[in-house]
Design a protein around this motif. Structure first.
Motif, mmCIF file in Angstrom:
data_model
loop_
_atom_site.group_PDB
_atom_site.id
_atom_site.type_symbol
_atom_site.label_atom_id
_atom_site.label_comp_id
_atom_site.label_asym_id
_atom_site.label_seq_id
_atom_site.Cartn_x
_atom_site.Cartn_y
_atom_site.Cartn_z
ATOM 1 N N THR A 272 0.844 -1.193 0.000
ATOM 2 C CA THR A 272 0.000 0.000 0.000
ATOM 3 C C THR A 272 0.879 1.243 0.000
ATOM 4 O OG1 THR A 272 -1.677 -1.179 1.285
ATOM 5 C CG2 THR A 272 -1.857 1.217 1.182
ATOM 6 N N PRO A 273 0.899 2.019 -1.062
ATOM 7 C CA PRO A 273 1.667 3.274 -1.059
ATOM 8 C C PRO A 273 0.987 4.316 -0.194
ATOM 9 C CG PRO A 273 0.445 3.044 -3.111
ATOM 10 C CD PRO A 273 0.231 1.769 -2.355
ATOM 11 N N SER A 286 12.836 10.327 -10.092
ATOM 12 C CA SER A 286 13.579 10.117 -8.848
ATOM 13 C C SER A 286 12.689 10.219 -7.619
ATOM 14 C CB SER A 286 14.720 11.139 -8.743
ATOM 15 O OG SER A 286 14.211 12.466 -8.672
ATOM 16 N N CYS A 287 11.388 10.429 -7.800
ATOM 17 C CA CYS A 287 10.468 10.474 -6.660
ATOM 18 C C CYS A 287 10.464 9.133 -5.939
ATOM 19 C CB CYS A 287 9.047 10.790 -7.127
ATOM 20 S SG CYS A 287 8.769 12.513 -7.599
ATOM 21 N N ALA A 288 10.650 9.175 -4.641
ATOM 22 C CA ALA A 288 10.554 7.953 -3.838
ATOM 23 C C ALA A 288 9.149 7.841 -3.278
ATOM 24 C CB ALA A 288 11.579 7.971 -2.710
ATOM 25 N N VAL A 289 8.717 6.618 -3.073
ATOM 26 C CA VAL A 289 7.374 6.344 -2.564
ATOM 27 C C VAL A 289 7.496 5.521 -1.289
ATOM 28 C CG1 VAL A 289 5.126 5.325 -3.064
ATOM 29 C CG2 VAL A 289 6.458 6.367 -4.911
ATOM 30 N N GLY A 290 6.827 5.970 -0.226
ATOM 31 C CA GLY A 290 6.759 5.187 0.995
ATOM 32 C C GLY A 290 5.681 4.119 0.869
ATOM 33 N N LEU A 291 5.988 2.902 1.269
ATOM 34 C CA LEU A 291 5.080 1.766 1.127
ATOM 35 C C LEU A 291 4.858 1.095 2.470
ATOM 36 C CD1 LEU A 291 6.923 0.086 -1.901
ATOM 37 C CD2 LEU A 291 4.969 1.654 -2.063
ATOM 38 N N ARG A 292 3.622 0.713 2.717
ATOM 39 C CA ARG A 292 3.345 -0.193 3.828
ATOM 40 C C ARG A 292 3.196 -1.589 3.242
ATOM 41 N NH1 ARG A 292 -0.995 -0.257 8.824
ATOM 42 N NH2 ARG A 292 -1.083 -2.516 9.034
ATOM 43 N N TRP A 304 10.562 2.859 -2.470
ATOM 44 C CA TRP A 304 10.858 2.527 -3.870
ATOM 45 C C TRP A 304 10.783 3.788 -4.717
ATOM 46 C CZ3 TRP A 304 7.628 3.453 -7.997
ATOM 47 C CH2 TRP A 304 8.044 2.943 -9.221
ATOM 48 N N SER A 305 11.567 3.833 -5.770
ATOM 49 C CA SER A 305 11.470 4.874 -6.784
ATOM 50 C C SER A 305 11.664 4.223 -8.143
ATOM 51 C CB SER A 305 12.522 5.969 -6.559
ATOM 52 O OG SER A 305 13.803 5.535 -7.005
ATOM 53 N N PRO A 306 11.228 4.881 -9.238
ATOM 54 C CA PRO A 306 11.402 4.288 -10.565
ATOM 55 C C PRO A 306 12.848 4.003 -10.931
ATOM 56 C CG PRO A 306 9.786 6.054 -10.650
ATOM 57 C CD PRO A 306 10.403 6.098 -9.282
ATOM 58 N N GLN A 307 13.790 4.625 -10.231
ATOM 59 C CA GLN A 307 15.200 4.386 -10.512
ATOM 60 C C GLN A 307 15.734 3.146 -9.802
ATOM 61 O OE1 GLN A 307 16.998 8.122 -9.379
ATOM 62 N NE2 GLN A 307 16.694 9.006 -11.401
ATOM 63 N N ARG A 309 15.532 -1.002 -9.099
ATOM 64 C CA ARG A 309 15.057 -2.267 -9.638
ATOM 65 C C ARG A 309 14.241 -3.034 -8.606
ATOM 66 N NH1 ARG A 309 16.535 -4.389 -14.201
ATOM 67 N NH2 ARG A 309 18.368 -3.053 -14.302
ATOM 68 N N ARG A 310 14.534 -2.816 -7.318
ATOM 69 C CA ARG A 310 13.818 -3.504 -6.243
ATOM 70 C C ARG A 310 13.428 -2.493 -5.173
ATOM 71 N NH1 ARG A 310 17.856 -7.036 -7.601
ATOM 72 N NH2 ARG A 310 19.257 -6.038 -6.105
ATOM 73 N N ALA A 311 12.351 -2.761 -4.491
ATOM 74 C CA ALA A 311 11.941 -1.921 -3.373
ATOM 75 C C ALA A 311 12.815 -2.238 -2.160
ATOM 76 C CB ALA A 311 10.470 -2.147 -3.043
ATOM 77 N N GLN A 312 13.248 -1.210 -1.457
ATOM 78 C CA GLN A 312 13.971 -1.419 -0.209
ATOM 79 C C GLN A 312 12.962 -1.761 0.886
ATOM 80 O OE1 GLN A 312 17.179 1.625 0.493
ATOM 81 N NE2 GLN A 312 16.125 2.673 -1.186
ATOM 82 N N GLN A 313 13.258 -2.783 1.663
ATOM 83 C CA GLN A 313 12.376 -3.202 2.739
ATOM 84 C C GLN A 313 13.085 -2.974 4.069
ATOM 85 O OE1 GLN A 313 10.144 -6.887 2.123
ATOM 86 N NE2 GLN A 313 10.935 -6.991 0.020
ATOM 87 N N LEU A 314 12.425 -2.195 4.943
ATOM 88 C CA LEU A 314 13.027 -1.770 6.193
ATOM 89 C C LEU A 314 12.096 -2.096 7.347
ATOM 90 C CD1 LEU A 314 14.020 1.800 4.941
ATOM 91 C CD2 LEU A 314 15.492 -0.214 4.960
ATOM 92 N N ALA A 315 12.679 -2.296 8.510
ATOM 93 C CA ALA A 315 11.873 -2.528 9.714
ATOM 94 C C ALA A 315 11.142 -1.240 10.078
ATOM 95 C CB ALA A 315 12.752 -2.987 10.862
#
Length: 391
Positions: A272-273, A286-292, A304-307, A309-315
């Motif tokens: 969910t963005p 280069s816009c980053a998107v916060g995801l739940r 994640w951003s369009p630049q 290849r993979r979404a970063q997953q963080l605690a």
């Protein structure tokens, strides 16, 4: 920025509220049926937030101040405890709009602290079957609500008007969602269901609710707008145009089609963005998107951003309320509640992603229809073309 523009694309029979980030199913006959993210709403300018919070064994509205050195919460109890389905929305002046349902009417009041007590200003009522608050207006001084119907939907100005609730737009079809497209609170995007399909339209609230097509990816697809950044025109959408439900991104006013990157598909998880990084006017890619991210193991944070290849997953912080906003310093601010911290705001600086070349459009976009069909994503025909640059 508005983070509670996080509209989901499902409409089950249950609403939701939250306590310490936990999803709590509630049923309320007067509210539009929708699965909402945790009940924490942030004002468009990020100065205040509001939520329905437990106070002993009852519920009351609670205002958070976010623009101070340390966030702090102010309970706003009234004589009658709030029902679990009550909606709250912060205004930029620190007052909190409360939407209650009683005796077949939707009642609106403004709450504000007055010394040791809570002041309350009644605004009036709307009589309709279903009604739900829209995300906070970018103006900060007004609040709107959406009353969906089978054949048409109504947009009401419920706070900030001169004479109580005012009907400002009538939109054909059954509408849901709600995303603001500019910085003044004039242009509102709604997901319009007509003839069994959902397409996003733009509603001009200063021109009597004039409706224009905004997002139409394919003739037979359901296309919903989830988030939009007025500065860059960067948008996040949900559509089944690729053959099944996918998250995608694009830019208002662009002639390029919507992309549906594999990075936004996580197996056995719901993504969910909730916030788009602002300030990227010249480089929307280069816009980053916060995801739940919700999975069997719980909920955690994604960036994640369009630049990438993979979404970063963080605690995520313990007790995270599932939403947040980007700070001017490009930090993600994440509200959380624990037994020891009744009002917490975690600051997360995502690590710098490894730059990668953007994928070719053909590999990650919806199939282009036959030449006789409409263009797959006529974003260049959107009513905001030329307006965004002027604001």
């Amino acid at each position: 920025m508005t983070t509670t523009a996080m509209a989901t694309d499902t409409a089950p029979d249950e609403g939701a509220n939250s306590v310490s980030g936990e999803m709590v199913a509630v049923r309320h006959p007067g509210f539009a049926s929708a699965l909402r993210p945790p009940g924490f709403t942030i004002a468009a300018d990020g100065s205040y937030a509001a939520r329905l919070a437990p106070r002993g064994e009852v519920w009351c509205a609670e205002r958070w101040s976010l623009d101070s050195a340390e966030p702090y919460a102010v309970p706003l109890p009234v004589e009658q405890p709030e029902e679990p389905g009550t909606e709250v929305l912060p205004l930029a002046d620190g007052r909190v709009l409360v939407h209650r349902f009683a005796d077949g009417r939707h009642l609106f009041s403004l709450l504000y602290p007055t010394g040791p007590g809570t002041g309350q200003l009644a605004l009036g009522a709307v009589e309709t079957a279903e009604l739900t608050l829209l995300p906070p207006s970018p103006s900060g001084s007004c609040a709107y609500a959406l009353a969906p119907g089978e054949r048409s939907s109504s947009v009401w100005l419920v706070a900030g008007g001169a004479f109580g609730p005012e009907l400002v737009a009538q939109v054909p079809g059954r509408c849901s969602g709600g995303v603001w497209l500019d910085r003044t609170g004039r242009m509102l995007a709604l997901d319009q269901e007509r003839d069994g399909r959902v397409k996003t339209v733009a509603v001009d609230l200063e021109r009597g609710g004039e409706v224009s097509p905004l997002l139409q990816i394919g003739d037979d697809s359901d296309d919903r707008l989830l988030l939009a950044d007025p500065g860059s025109g960067f948008i996040v959408v949900r559509s089944d145009a690729p053959g099944h439900d996918r998250l995608g991104w694009g830019q208002l006013g662009s002639t390029r089609p919507i992309h549906f990157p594999d990075a936004l598909r996580l197996e056995d998880c719901v993504v969910t963005p909730f916030a788009i990084q602002p300030g990227q006017v010249l480089s929307p890619e280069s816009c980053a998107v916060g995801l739940r991210i919700d999975g069997a193991a719980g909920s955690w944070l994604g960036v994640w951003s369009p630049q990438q290849r993979r979404a970063q997953q963080l605690a995520a912080p313990y007790g995270w309320l599932g939403c947040g906003l980007w700070s001017p310093d490009q930090e993600l601010l994440l509200p959380y509640v624990t037994e020891d911290t009744p009002c917490g705001l975690a600051r997360v600086t995502p690590p710098e992603p490894e730059p990668v070349q953007l994928p070719e459009p053909v590999a990650e976009t919806a199939p282009v229809p036959a030449p006789s069909a409409p263009r797959p994503v006529p974003l260049q025909q959107a009513p905001l073309t030329g307006r965004l640059a002027a604001r």
